[in-house]
Design a protein around this motif. Sequence first.
Motif, PDB file in Angstrom:
ATOM      1  N   UNK A   2      66.865 -16.814   4.096  1.00  0.00           N
ATOM      2  CA  UNK A   2      66.990 -17.229   2.707  1.00  0.00           C
ATOM      3  C   UNK A   2      65.661 -17.888   2.306  1.00  0.00           C
ATOM      4  N   UNK A   3      64.808 -17.135   1.628  1.00  0.00           N
ATOM      5  CA  UNK A   3      63.470 -17.626   1.326  1.00  0.00           C
ATOM      6  C   UNK A   3      63.493 -18.739   0.287  1.00  0.00           C
ATOM      7  N   UNK A   4      64.459 -18.702  -0.633  1.00  0.00           N
ATOM      8  CA  UNK A   4      64.568 -19.802  -1.592  1.00  0.00           C
ATOM      9  C   UNK A   4      64.879 -21.111  -0.876  1.00  0.00           C
ATOM     10  N   UNK A   5      65.781 -21.057   0.086  1.00  0.00           N
ATOM     11  CA  UNK A   5      66.116 -22.257   0.843  1.00  0.00           C
ATOM     12  C   UNK A   5      64.936 -22.700   1.707  1.00  0.00           C
ATOM     13  N   UNK A   6      64.229 -21.746   2.277  1.00  0.00           N
ATOM     14  CA  UNK A   6      63.104 -22.084   3.145  1.00  0.00           C
ATOM     15  C   UNK A   6      62.053 -22.897   2.411  1.00  0.00           C
ATOM     16  N   UNK A 171      54.784 -14.798   1.336  1.00  0.00           N
ATOM     17  CA  UNK A 171      56.211 -15.151   1.359  1.00  0.00           C
ATOM     18  C   UNK A 171      56.780 -15.514  -0.008  1.00  0.00           C
ATOM     19  N   UNK A 172      55.928 -15.971  -0.933  1.00  0.00           N
ATOM     20  CA  UNK A 172      56.425 -16.351  -2.254  1.00  0.00           C
ATOM     21  C   UNK A 172      56.967 -15.163  -3.026  1.00  0.00           C
ATOM     22  N   UNK A 214      60.084 -26.243   7.807  1.00  0.00           N
ATOM     23  CA  UNK A 214      59.317 -25.477   8.783  1.00  0.00           C
ATOM     24  C   UNK A 214      58.279 -24.544   8.169  1.00  0.00           C
ATOM     25  N   UNK A 215      58.577 -23.978   6.995  1.00  0.00           N
ATOM     26  CA  UNK A 215      57.605 -23.053   6.407  1.00  0.00           C
ATOM     27  C   UNK A 215      56.314 -23.762   6.022  1.00  0.00           C
ATOM     28  N   UNK A 220      50.547 -24.656   6.980  1.00  0.00           N
ATOM     29  CA  UNK A 220      49.421 -25.501   7.391  1.00  0.00           C
ATOM     30  C   UNK A 220      48.742 -24.940   8.635  1.00  0.00           C
ATOM     31  N   UNK A 221      49.550 -24.486   9.571  1.00  0.00           N
ATOM     32  CA  UNK A 221      48.983 -23.923  10.800  1.00  0.00           C
ATOM     33  C   UNK A 221      48.220 -22.637  10.514  1.00  0.00           C
ATOM     34  N   UNK A 222      48.760 -21.794   9.638  1.00  0.00           N
ATOM     35  CA  UNK A 222      48.072 -20.543   9.316  1.00  0.00           C
ATOM     36  C   UNK A 222      46.683 -20.813   8.759  1.00  0.00           C
ATOM     37  N   UNK A 223      46.570 -21.803   7.883  1.00  0.00           N
ATOM     38  CA  UNK A 223      45.261 -22.085   7.288  1.00  0.00           C
ATOM     39  C   UNK A 223      44.308 -22.686   8.317  1.00  0.00           C
TER      40      UNK A 223
END
Length: 259
Positions: A2-6, A171-172, A214-215, A220-223
């Motif tokens: 559920x991307x909205x919840x994430x 992801x957005x 978590x997202x 932050x880690x990706x950047x």
Amino acid sequence: MDWDDAYANAAYIDGADAYPDRWASEGAAFRAATGARVDVSYGQGAREVYDLILPEGAPKGLFVFVHGGYWLRFDKSFWSAFARGARALGWAVAMPSYELAPNARISEITMQVAAAIEHAAGEIDGPIILAGHSAGGHLVARAVCQGVLPDAVADRIVRSVPISPVSDLRPMMKTSMNADLKLDEAECQAESPALLQPRSGIEVTVVVGAAERPVFLDQAEWLSTAWNCDRIIVGGKHHFDVIDALADPESDLCKAMFV
């Protein structure tokens, strides 16, 4: 998934509804107390304005803080009190508003923020430090990529601090927010800092709260991985209070940024 919840922050923060009103009231009081120059125009639109908060003496340089809100909400007035740390340490602070989606695409917002930085840089001499929160974190990371700012301004930037940034926009596209953001694959590729490279010579530090969704820890880690830059995970802080350190000149973050 559920991307909205994430990407939902308020639902997982106790007392979340009280934060915006407190930010707004503290911001209004701080602007009044410091004699801020409000609504300095940097463009043609009604929201293309920034507030400029000056220190007591000659500024050591310029700090630009870019607000978040998923490119969909808020304006500069909510965040003025977060200039307290930089101002106390001798820095002038510019806080821009920008046009919101769906009236502007993220690519257009990027260039509006760049115009605000350039205009404020013409008002204040010296080095420039950028910071932004959430969507603002995306925007201050994007600002230090090639092709966004003119060299004369970019060469003055010594540090960019994306706080809880959205560094990869892809992801957005999976959230309901995209009805207004109108992101497509091409814009995500062009506007995602994690898929781009920063200018050389600018120190970048990514900051995120340990208690964030978590997202946001992932973003932050990706950047930090893509840019091979420092990442600070602030213990006990969630998405709304991770920026509190900016209001405290004695905080570790302010000391690292401005001293």
